[in-house]
Structure formats: structure tokens, C-alpha cells
Design a protein around this motif. Structure first.
Motif, PDB file in Angstrom:
ATOM      1  N   THR A 128      -1.574   0.184  -4.204  1.00 61.04           N
ATOM      2  CA  THR A 128      -1.388   0.185  -5.654  1.00 61.04           C
ATOM      3  C   THR A 128      -0.883  -1.162  -6.163  1.00 61.04           C
ATOM      4  N   ASP A 129      -1.230  -1.444  -7.408  1.00 61.20           N
ATOM      5  CA  ASP A 129      -0.758  -2.674  -8.037  1.00 61.20           C
ATOM      6  C   ASP A 129       0.687  -2.567  -8.487  1.00 61.20           C
ATOM      7  N   LEU A 130       1.175  -1.326  -8.501  1.00 63.58           N
ATOM      8  CA  LEU A 130       2.495  -1.109  -9.103  1.00 63.58           C
ATOM      9  C   LEU A 130       3.637  -1.444  -8.156  1.00 63.58           C
ATOM     10  N   VAL A 131       3.295  -1.638  -6.897  1.00 59.78           N
ATOM     11  CA  VAL A 131       4.354  -1.917  -5.938  1.00 59.78           C
ATOM     12  C   VAL A 131       4.096  -3.269  -5.269  1.00 59.78           C
ATOM     13  N   PRO A 132       4.980  -4.227  -5.527  1.00 65.19           N
ATOM     14  CA  PRO A 132       4.824  -5.518  -4.840  1.00 65.19           C
ATOM     15  C   PRO A 132       5.280  -5.398  -3.385  1.00 65.19           C
ATOM     16  N   ALA A 133       4.803  -6.264  -2.551  1.00 68.12           N
ATOM     17  CA  ALA A 133       5.165  -6.225  -1.140  1.00 68.12           C
ATOM     18  C   ALA A 133       6.650  -6.537  -0.962  1.00 68.12           C
ATOM     19  N   PRO A 134       7.245  -5.983   0.098  1.00 72.66           N
ATOM     20  CA  PRO A 134       8.663  -6.264   0.353  1.00 72.66           C
ATOM     21  C   PRO A 134       8.936  -7.764   0.404  1.00 72.66           C
ATOM     22  N   ALA A 135       8.041  -8.497   1.055  1.00 74.37           N
ATOM     23  CA  ALA A 135       8.273  -9.935   1.204  1.00 74.37           C
ATOM     24  C   ALA A 135       8.326 -10.623  -0.163  1.00 74.37           C
ATOM     25  N   ASP A 136       7.416 -10.232  -1.054  1.00 77.72           N
ATOM     26  CA  ASP A 136       7.414 -10.824  -2.393  1.00 77.72           C
ATOM     27  C   ASP A 136       8.706 -10.504  -3.136  1.00 77.72           C
ATOM     28  N   THR A 137       9.130  -9.250  -2.974  1.00 74.12           N
ATOM     29  CA  THR A 137      10.353  -8.825  -3.653  1.00 74.12           C
ATOM     30  C   THR A 137      11.554  -9.639  -3.167  1.00 74.12           C
ATOM     31  N   ILE A 138      11.640  -9.766  -1.845  1.00 76.97           N
ATOM     32  CA  ILE A 138      12.783 -10.486  -1.293  1.00 76.97           C
ATOM     33  C   ILE A 138      12.717 -11.965  -1.684  1.00 76.97           C
ATOM     34  N   ARG A 139      11.501 -12.508  -1.711  1.00 75.56           N
ATOM     35  CA  ARG A 139      11.348 -13.907  -2.120  1.00 75.56           C
ATOM     36  C   ARG A 139      11.814 -14.078  -3.567  1.00 75.56           C
ATOM     37  N   GLU A 140      11.460 -13.112  -4.407  1.00 75.05           N
ATOM     38  CA  GLU A 140      11.846 -13.176  -5.805  1.00 75.05           C
ATOM     39  C   GLU A 140      13.368 -13.099  -5.957  1.00 75.05           C
TER      40      GLU A 140
END
Ligand SMILES: Nc1ncnc2c1ncn2[C@@H]1O[C@H](COP(=O)(O)OP(=O)(O)OP(=O)(O)O)[C@@H](O)[C@H]1O
Ligand SMILES: [Mg+2]
Lengths: 267, 265, 285
Positions: free
Chosen positions: A51-63
Motif C-alpha cells: 500500500t501507498d499509505l505505509v512508508p517503509a520502516p527505513a524511510d520512517t527512521i530516516r525521516e
């Protein structure tokens, strides 16, 4: 809340099933416990492409990391921290002496306990608009919300803890002609401390939740506001990053208070 | 607690009877309401901040009589009942599972306990995105909140059954069903019922709090909405209503809990 | 009231106190508890007696007869409904510094070490740290807890906790020691050992002791007098004077006289227990 506290405490000593438990090695339980968040992380990773609604964990942590490096998170973090800090200290400072007083007097307990216990099921957040009407949107209203939320569990647990101080210890104090202040400082408070700490821990988590709700509803600043803002512009990685931070902060606060409670119980 | 020399426990009781505590308690409550009323009437409290309590009640009467109120009430009640129902069934199943498989229980217990103290509601935008703006996200979050105490108390209740009871059941050649229904369930009830009570209360708190921030219907939403629309009298009327309902539910649930505990213990 | 089971001709009173003014005197003490539901329980009806200075008196009686209640009254924790308690002729109006109590329940402060538990009374009384810890250290050695000074109560056995409570009572060098089943939680061997230790300390200091116990042999072995209480509402049914030589030792318990005295106490107690049981039976339909 108290019911479950005692229930959870009882779980440690409760006799288990009669069936012979399968033999486990001592490392298996910690390993299984550790596996739970890892599996959750894995599930998160697996959902991402679906789904587009959930970003990957790595992206989240990077953010989240960028929030600290680029600094966009500090303003909100500072606002939430100071509202929670101020409100929590205020709530504790008022609740503790009142709880002590209530716990030391059967009459006061009989008068006020039903009132306090009766409002247990009232969602405290419905009072937030009143606080906003009084203080206006800002730190004061939010701190007041936090203080009110923390107040009740701390009041109740302090009163109960003081009431449950062992009568033989109080008798000892009297037989030694201890003054009221000495009895308070040297017998009641040390004996009641671990149970009071339970109330403070519960008070903290409720207060933290209240702060986030308040910020989601109306605030000038704060992590809750960051969440609703980034949701509004569909900046999902940022939203998830803040959600992650909120969860981590709540977890860390609880862990700290829980650790303090354990220390008190041991000492 | 007093440090005085000799307690009065065994002394002759003083003749002058103090007023019963219930009188004092309700005197204080009514007194504070009257004080607010007076303060609001003589203008010590800005009516934009708080109208007199009597106005709130009158306004509440008008709202109840008017249309729309029933929709809000049923929306909220339906959400609370669904969340409680789902949470209770889920919690009981999880509790039984954790009891049957102690290792699984021991693995998940700390997470369940800390979930209690977590602001799980911050997941709402995620649920909103997944489930859309309707009752579903609210019910999901409230269900999680209701499920945790039910699961924990069920597990603890079952675990704290004395090991002699299953032995007794076996010695009497009870069937599996009989053992569950006639021995284990009643033995665990004194702890399961408080879990259910807590579950209901959490479902209620969860639904109202979530409505407050994200719904378009329901009592919680109405409180937030009237605030934003600056309709202070309506806002207070709804707050009074929710307050009274919550207190009444709490009192009723506690009465049930006491009843059950007295019958069971 | 039954006649005193054994009269006490020429009992050794402390020199210089021929009129018996010193010591603890109970005169017609009655205690009634008001219960929560508005009822009242008459715990003690009429208790009278004199514990002369330096004497060791045991109280024995059926469970619930009011032994702990009487100790609370003597310790100034509870005002009697009727009658008076005097110490050295002064009425007791509250806890006194020269009276120390050992309670029936565990009363160690679980967050303090052994040493600071023992020093607690002195701390309350405002004695400086150095001084009170020195005093506590001596008493800790006396009750045989050397090496455990810095342990917490949870690391101690039940018997060791009792010794902490006894040490705390002894540390301020009180003249009157009120002990409520101090060896209640102990096994027989430890009990005997602790009894001997208590006698050793008492021989050195000659305090007045009121010692509550359920154990007849222990009462006779330790005491100058054994006071037997009736069932509730209680009074003293008999006061048995123990004329065994001191210091007492293992030989005491095998003596003929010891045997006679224990059976004497046992006989009174048996009559009392039967009366209590009969009274209960009458109440039943
Ligand atoms: N605080 C109280 N309120 C009401 N009744 C009490 C209270 N304390 C004691 N009693 C009653 O007074 C009676 C005497 O109690 P007490 O504790 O003095 O007995 P005891 O001789 O020390 O018993 P035991 O040998 O079991 O320690 C009992 O019947 C008890 O139920
Ligand atoms: Mg007793």
C-alpha cells in the motif's frame, strides 16, 4: 485500573497450571520476547510494498533522523515535553498531599473517595474545551489538561498506599512517641512509596496520552500537532516518524518510572 | 495515624454525633454547584467562559428535545457497545490462549501491559487512511483499549485458580466441558468480571476521546464541534451529559461487580 | 475468680520498695472495643495485678482473650474503658520512654537495614547518628546478629526479624519491657535458644518484663510469675508463682518442680478452655 494492577501483581505468585510445563531453556523467553518487536518490524516492512499509505520502516527512521539533524522536530518535541513536564509536576504536587491527607483520615476517605472513584470513567478530555475557554490555546491549557489527568490516579494510589501502611508499624511509631511529622517521614512515606510510585507511573502514561489528544485537538505546537499537520498534507513518512517518536517517548518514560518503582520496592 | 498519646478507640464514644459522611459529601457537591451558579449569575465568571449550571441543564433539556441528539447518542452508544463486545470476546480468547500456552502468555504479557500506557490513538491517521472516515477507526482503537484489561485479567484469573480444582474435577470424572463451565469459569470469574468492567469503561473513554478528535458524529464530536463553533452553552450541556452518563455507567458497573464478587467469593 | 493456684509467701520484692510502689500496677482494667458496625466487644473485663520492679511475668490465656490488648494498655497505646494502670505510681497517659514494646506482628521497617532498624527508637528520640549506631551495634551483638548489621529484613529469617524487634526494644535500655509472643513465629529449638538468650540479657539488666506466650513450658521456664487469663471478657484466673532457682538452665526443665508448675498452669488453662468451648456450644442452636 487498580484491579488490574493487583491482578498483574498477583500473576507473579499465582500457581500455574497443574499440567507439567514443558521444559524450556532460560534464554528462550527473553529471545521470544525480543522476537515480538522484530516480527512487528518485519510485518511493517512487508506491508510497505502493498500500500501507498505505509512508508517503509527505513524511510520512517530516516525521516525521524532528519528531524533531529535538520531540527524540524525540536519545536514540537520541546512543546510537548514542557506541557507534559509542567502539568505532571503540578498534578503530582497537588495530588500527593491531598492523597496523603485522604489516606490518613477515615472520614475524609468516606467523604471524598466515592466522588473521586465515581468520576473514574469520565473521559478527562471532555474538559479540554473548558480549559481552552479559560486559558486560550497554548501551553497553559495543555499543562492544565495534563495536570488534571495525572491528578486522579496519583491521588487515589497515594490515599490507598497511606491507608494500607501496616498498622503494626504505626503502632511502633506511637509506642516510640514519634511526632506526626516523624511518623510521616520515617514510617508512612517509606512504606507507601512503592505503591505511590505505581500511581505516579499510571498518572504519567494517562497524562502523556492526554497531552497528545489535546494537541491533536487544538494546540500551537507539539508532537500531536505535527502528526495532524503532516497528515493534512499527506507527508506520510514524517507522520509515521512522529508517531514512532511519540511511542518511543511514552515507552521510555514508562520504563524509567517502572525502574524507579522496582528500585523502591527492593530498597 | 495520629501521633497523639493514646488513641480513643476504646474510650467511651462521644455523645455528639457528627453529621453522617454522606450528608457532608452531597452538601459539598451541591454547595459547589450553587457557588458556581452564584458566581456565574453575579458576573464573577464571564458567561463566555462558563454559563451558570442551571442554564447548562436547561440547554441540555432543549438539546435532548430537539432533533439530532438521538443520532449522536446512538452513534456513540453503538460504537461503545461494538468496541466493548469485540474487546470482551477478543480479550477472553486471548486470555484463555495465554493461559493454555503459558509460554506465549509470558512472551506477550509485557507488551500487553505496556500497550496500556501507550498513546495508541496516534495510530488514528493510519486507520483513517486504511478504513476511511467512519465509525471503524474509532471502534478499532477503542476495541484495543477494551481488550487489554479483559485479556490480562482473564489470564491472571485462570492462572490463579488453585491447582487442586482441576484435580478435583478430574477425580470426579468431569467431562472437559463440565470442567470448563462448572469449575474453571466460576473460579476465574472474580477476576474476569473486574476486567470486563474495566474493558467497558475503557471502551467508553476510548470512543468519546476519539470522537472528540476525529468524528463527524457522536457525543464526543459534539463537544469539540460546539467549542469550535463557539456555542458555549451547548458545549457545557454536552459535557454535563457525558459526565453524568459516565458516572452513572461507572456506578452501575461497580454495583454489578460487587454483586458478582459477593456471590462468587 | 478461682483462688490463686499458688500463694506467694515472702516473694522477693526489690529492696527499697517494700510498699510495692514501684513497678506496673493494674487496677480493675476493663477494655471495650467499639467495632465499625456500631457493636462493641468487651475484651477485658477486670484485670488487676502488680508487676514488681524487675520481675518477669508471663501472660497466658486462650487466643483472643485480650493479652495483646492488655499490653497495649500498659504500653500507653490504648486507654482502658475503666480502671487504671500506673507505673511507679504515676498513671499511664501515653507511651513512655522507659517502656519498650515488642509486637506480636512483624514490625521491622523493611526499607531499613538491621542496624538502622535497631537504632530507630533512638533516632526518633533525637539521638545523634554516631551515638545511636554505636548503641545499636552493641545490642545487635547481644542478640546474636553480628554480621547482619547491613542486611535488610527480607534477607532475614523470621527468627532473626524477631531478634531485630527485641534488639530495638532493648536498645534504649528501658526499665519495662512488654513482649507480645516474641517467639511466636519460631520453631521449638530456636524458641528454646531465644528464651535462654532472653534470660541471659534479663539476668544482666533485671528489667520488668511482661511476656505474652501460648507456650506453658516457656512461660514457666522464663518467669517469676505466670498469670493465666480467662476467656473473653477476661480477667486473671490464677497467678502461679514460679519458685524455681535462677539462673535457669537445661536442668531446670527436667526438675520435678518444673513439671508440677507446668501441670498446675495447664490445669487452670484446661478449665478455662473448656468453659470457653461450653459457652460457644450454648450459643449454637
Ligand atoms: N481494634 C479492635 N477492634 C475490635 N475488636 C478488637 C480489636 N482488637 C482486638 N479486638 C478483639 O478483642 C479481643 C482480644 O484481642 P487481643 O488481640 O487482645 O487477643 P489476644 O489475647 O492477644 O489473642 P492472640 O493470642 O490470638 O494474640 C478479641 O476478641 C478481638 O477480636
Ligand atoms: Mg495477641
Amino acid at each position: 485500573m487498580t484491579t488490574t494492577e493487583t491482578a498483574v501483581a498477583a500473576a507473579d505468585t499465582a500457581p500455574r497450571d497443574t499440567r507439567q510445563p514443558r521444559r524450556r531453556r532460560p534464554w528462550q523467553l527473553p529471545a521470544a520476547r525480543l522476537a515480538v518487536p522484530l516480527l512487528a518490524l518485519l510485518a511493517w516492512q512487508l506491508i510497505d510494498p502493498v500500500t501507498d499509505l505505509v512508508p517503509a520502516p527505513a524511510d520512517t527512521i530516516r525521516e525521524l533522523y532528519s528531524g533531529f539533524v535538520d531540527g524540524w522536530i525540536y519545536e514540537g518535541l520541546r512543546a510537548t515535553a514542557s506541557a507534559v513536564g509542567t502539568g505532571f509536576v503540578l498534578g503530582t504536587v497537588v495530588a500527593f498531599p491531598l492523597g496523603y491527607l485522604m489516606g490518613s483520615s477515615k472520614t475524609l476517605t468516606a467523604i471524598f473517595e466515592p466522588l473521586v472513584a465515581g468520576t473514574f470513567a469520565v473521559p478527562r478530555v471532555i474538559l479540554y474545551p473548558i480549559l481552552l475557554a479559560v486559558f486560550g490555546v497554548g501551553l497553559e491549557a495543555e499543562s492544565a489538561m495534563v495536570a488534571i489527568s495525572a491528578f486522579f490516579p496519583i491521588l487515589m494510589s497515594t490515599a490507598a498506599a497511606v491507608r494500607n501502611v501496616s498498622p503494626s508499624l504505626l503502632k511502633l511509631g506511637r509506642s516510640l512517641s514519634a511526632r506526626p511529622l516523624q511518623i510521616a517521614r520515617k514510617i508512612v512515606i517509606p512504606d507507601a512509596a512503592p505503591s505511590i510510585m505505581v500511581g505516579i507511573r499510571i498518572g504519567f502514561s494517562i497524562a502523556f496520552i492526554a497531552a497528545i489528544i489535546a494537541e491533536l485537538f487544538a494546540a500551537k505546537d507539539g508532537l500531536g500537532l505535527l502528526i495532524s499537520q503532516s497528515y493534512a498534507v499527506l507527508d506520510l513518512p514524517r507522520m509515521y516518524a512522529v508517531v514512532l517518536l511519540v511511542m518511543l517517548a511514552a515507552f521510555a518514560g514508562n520504563l524509567l518510572l517502572w525502574w524507579a518503582e522496582r528500585r523502591l520496592r527492593k530498597a | 495515624m495520629s501521633g497523639s498519646a493514646v488513641t480513643a478507640t476504646a474510650r467511651a464514644p462521644s455523645r455528639r454525633r457528627p453529621p453522617p459522611v454522606a450528608t457532608v459529601r452531597w452538601g459539598l457537591v451541591i454547595g459547589s454547584v450553587l457557588l458556581l451558579e452564584a458566581a456565574a449569575r453575579i458576573g464573577m465568571i464571564d458567561p463566555l467562559i462558563m454559563p451558570p449550571p442551571s442554564t447548562m441543564v436547561v440547554r441540555l433539556g432543549e438539546i435532548v428535545a430537539g432533533g439530532g441528539f438521538l443520532t449522536d447518542l446512538t452513534t456513540t452508544a453503538a460504537a461503545v457497545l461494538s468496541a466493548f463486545g469485540l474487546g470482551a470476546v477478543g480479550g477472553l480468547l486471548i486470555g484463555i490462549l495465554f493461559w493454555r500456552l503459558p509460554f506465549v502468555g509470558a512472551t506477550f504479557e509485557p507488551y500487553l501491559v505496556s500497550l496500556y500506557s501507550m498513546p495508541t490513538l496516534v495510530f488514528y491517521p493510519i486507520l483513517l487512511a486504511l478504513l476511511g472516515l467512519g465509525p471503524a477507526p474509532i471502534i478499532v482503537i477503542a476495541t484495543t483499549m477494551a481488550m487489554i484489561p479483559v485479556a490480562l485479567n482473564t489470564m491472571v484469573g485462570l492462572n490463579s485458580i488453585s491447582p487442586t480444582l482441576p484435580k478435583l474435577a478430574r477425580s470426579l470424572n468431569c467431562s472437559r466441558t463440565q470442567t470448563y463451565l462448572k469449575v474453571l469459569a466460576p473460579a476465574a470469574t472474580p477476576l474476569v468480571v473486574p476486567g470486563l468492567v474495566l474493558g467497558f469503561i475503557y471502551a467508553m473513554i476510548g470512543v468519546i476521546a476519539m470522537e472528540f478528535i476525529l468524528a463527524s458524529e457522536g457525543l464526543g464530536f459534539r463537544i469539540g464541534y460546539t467549542y469550535r463553533a463557539f456555542e458555549m452553552q451547548d458545549m457545557y450541556a454536552y459535557i454535563v451529559f457525558v459526565f453524568v452518563i459516565a458516572v452513572a455507567a461507572n456506578v452501575a458497573l461497580n454495583a454489578i461487580e460487587r454483586r458478582v464478587r459477593r456471590d462468587m467469593e | 475468680m478461682l483462688p490463686t493456684a499458688s500463694s506467694a509467701p515472702g516473694q522477693p520484692e526489690t529492696a527499697g520498695d517494700r510498699d510495692g510502689r514501684l513497678g506496673v500496677r493494674l487496677a480493675d482494667v476493663g477494655v471495650v472495643y467499639d467495632t465499625k458496625d456500631g457493636d462493641s466487644v468487651e475484651a477485658v473485663r477486670s484485670a488487676s495485678g502488680h508487676i514488681a520492679d524487675g520481675r518477669f511475668v508471663s501472660l497466658i490465656g486462650p487466643s483472643g482473650c485480650g493479652k495483646s490488648t492488655l499490653l497495649d494498655v500498659v504500653g500507653g497505646l490504648l486507654a482502658p474503658r475503666s480502671g487504671t494502670v500506673t507505673i511507679d505510681g504515676e498513671p499511664v497517659t501515653g507511651p513512655r520512654r522507659d517502656t519498650a514494646m515488642v509486637f506480636q506482628e512483624d514490625s521491622t521497617l523493611h526499607w531499613r537495614t538491621v542496624l538502622s532498624n535497631v537504632a530507630f527508637g533512638l533516632e526518633i528520640a533525637g539521638v545523634g547518628r554516631k551515638q545511636r549506631e554505636a548503641a545499636a551495634g552493641d545490642i545487635v551483638a547481644l542478640v546474636g546478629l553480628t554480621g547482619f548489621e547491613h542486611r535488610h529484613p527480607r534477607e532475614l529469617s523470621g527468627g532473626m526479624k524477631q531478634r531485630v524487634a527485641i534488639a530495638r526494644a532493648l536498645v534504649a535500655d528501658p526499665r519495662i519491657l512488654l513482649m507480645d509472643e516474641p517467639f511466636g513465629a519460631l520453631d521449638q529449638q530456636t524458641r528454646m535458644f531465644m528464651g535462654r538468650e532472653l534470660l541471659r540479657v534479663w539476668d544482666e539488666t533485671r528489667k520488668s518484663v511482661v511476656f505474652v506466650t501460648h507456650d506453658i513450658q516457656e512461660a514457666v521456664y522464663l518467669s517469676d510469675e505466670v498469670w493465666v487469663m480467662s476467656a473473653r471478657p477476661s480477667e486473671f484466673t490464677a497467678k502461679v508463682v514460679v519458685d524455681l532457682d535462677r539462673p535457669r538452665g537445661p536442668g531446670t526443665m527436667s526438675s520435678r518442680r518444673f513439671h508440677d508448675l507446668t501441670s498446675q498452669v495447664w490445669e487452670v488453662l484446661r478449665v478455662e478452655s473448656e468453659k470457653a468451648l461450653d459457652a460457644q456450644r450454648e450459643l449454637e442452636p
